[in-house]
Write a protein that holds these residues in place. Structure first.
Motif, PDB file in Angstrom:
ATOM      1  N   GLN A 295     -10.130   5.693  -3.516  1.00  0.00           N
ATOM      2  CA  GLN A 295     -10.284   7.138  -3.532  1.00  0.00           C
ATOM      3  C   GLN A 295     -11.160   7.542  -2.358  1.00  0.00           C
TER       4      GLN A 295
ATOM      5  N   CYS B  66      -4.768  -3.223   2.180  1.00  0.00           N
ATOM      6  CA  CYS B  66      -5.399  -3.886   1.054  1.00  0.00           C
ATOM      7  C   CYS B  66      -5.206  -5.386   1.197  1.00  0.00           C
TER       8      CYS B  66
ATOM      9  N   ARG C  41      -5.965   9.470  -2.071  1.00  0.00           N
ATOM     10  CA  ARG C  41      -6.075   8.249  -2.856  1.00  0.00           C
ATOM     11  C   ARG C  41      -5.005   7.264  -2.426  1.00  0.00           C
TER      12      ARG C  41
ATOM     13  N   TYR D 198      -7.057   0.669  -6.042  1.00  0.00           N
ATOM     14  CA  TYR D 198      -7.079   2.012  -5.497  1.00  0.00           C
ATOM     15  C   TYR D 198      -8.246   2.188  -4.536  1.00  0.00           C
TER      16      TYR D 198
ATOM     17  N   SER E  82      -3.135   3.561  -2.962  1.00  0.00           N
ATOM     18  CA  SER E  82      -2.814   2.607  -4.005  1.00  0.00           C
ATOM     19  C   SER E  82      -2.337   1.310  -3.385  1.00  0.00           C
ATOM     20  N   CYS E  83      -2.598   0.219  -4.074  1.00  0.00           N
ATOM     21  CA  CYS E  83      -2.161  -1.104  -3.645  1.00  0.00           C
ATOM     22  C   CYS E  83      -1.553  -1.801  -4.845  1.00  0.00           C
TER      23      CYS E  83
ATOM     24  N   GLU F 241       0.828  -1.200   0.000  1.00  0.00           N
ATOM     25  CA  GLU F 241       0.000   0.000   0.000  1.00  0.00           C
ATOM     26  C   GLU F 241       0.863   1.251   0.000  1.00  0.00           C
TER      27      GLU F 241
ATOM     28  N   ARG G  98      -9.787  -0.650  -9.708  1.00  0.00           N
ATOM     29  CA  ARG G  98      -8.593  -1.442  -9.989  1.00  0.00           C
ATOM     30  C   ARG G  98      -8.198  -1.284 -11.442  1.00  0.00           C
TER      31      ARG G  98
ATOM     32  N   THR H 256      -2.776  -2.983  -9.952  1.00  0.00           N
ATOM     33  CA  THR H 256      -2.952  -2.011  -8.887  1.00  0.00           C
ATOM     34  C   THR H 256      -4.426  -1.826  -8.557  1.00  0.00           C
TER      35      THR H 256
ATOM     36  N   GLY I 237       0.257   5.928  -0.315  1.00  0.00           N
ATOM     37  CA  GLY I 237      -0.640   7.054  -0.478  1.00  0.00           C
ATOM     38  C   GLY I 237      -1.240   7.597   0.798  1.00  0.00           C
TER      39      GLY I 237
END
Length: 119
Positions: A82, A96, A19, A80, A21-22, A6, A72, A78, A8
């Motif tokens: 948000q 995640c 946001r 996400y 991210s993974c 992960e 995704r 990746t 962000g």
């Protein structure tokens, strides 16, 4: 065969956006259901959102519905999250996770990223 990382997280004021991210390193990402969990201090881990392998089905916890959006990009391996209209109650470590569609347990987990929302 999947590793998740992960990124962000950070500090944001109430009402702001972030946001997450993974990034997945394994080959099985595209077949996995992905999810975001969070855990606040002194609280149990909470399921925040899920998304199926093709991105066609998403679900959200009532506490974040209308404010958070999971997505995704399988080509980028990746997922996400948000997060909009953030509240202090959203402060937590966000994780995640991934699993096969018909399994009950999430097999793959990231290390977590801290989200802090100030008032």
């Amino acid at each position: 065969q999947v590793q998740l990382v992960e990124s962000g997280g950070g500090l944001v004021q109430a009402g702001g956006s972030l946001r997450l991210s993974c990034a997945a390193s394994g080959r099985t990402f595209s077949s996995d259901t992905m999810a975001w969990f969070r855990q606040a201090p002194g609280k149990d881990r909470e399921l925040v959102a899920t998304i199926t392998s093709g991105g066609d089905n998403t679900n959200y916890a009532d506490s974040v519905k209308g404010r958070f959006s999971i997505s995704r990009d399988n080509a980028k391996n990746t997922a996400y999250l948000q997060m909009n209209s953030l509240k202090p109650e959203d402060t937590a470590v966000y994780y995640c996770a991934g699993k096969l569609l018909y399994r009950t347990r999430y097999r793959y987990w990231g290390q977590g990223t801290q989200v802090t929302v100030s008032s």
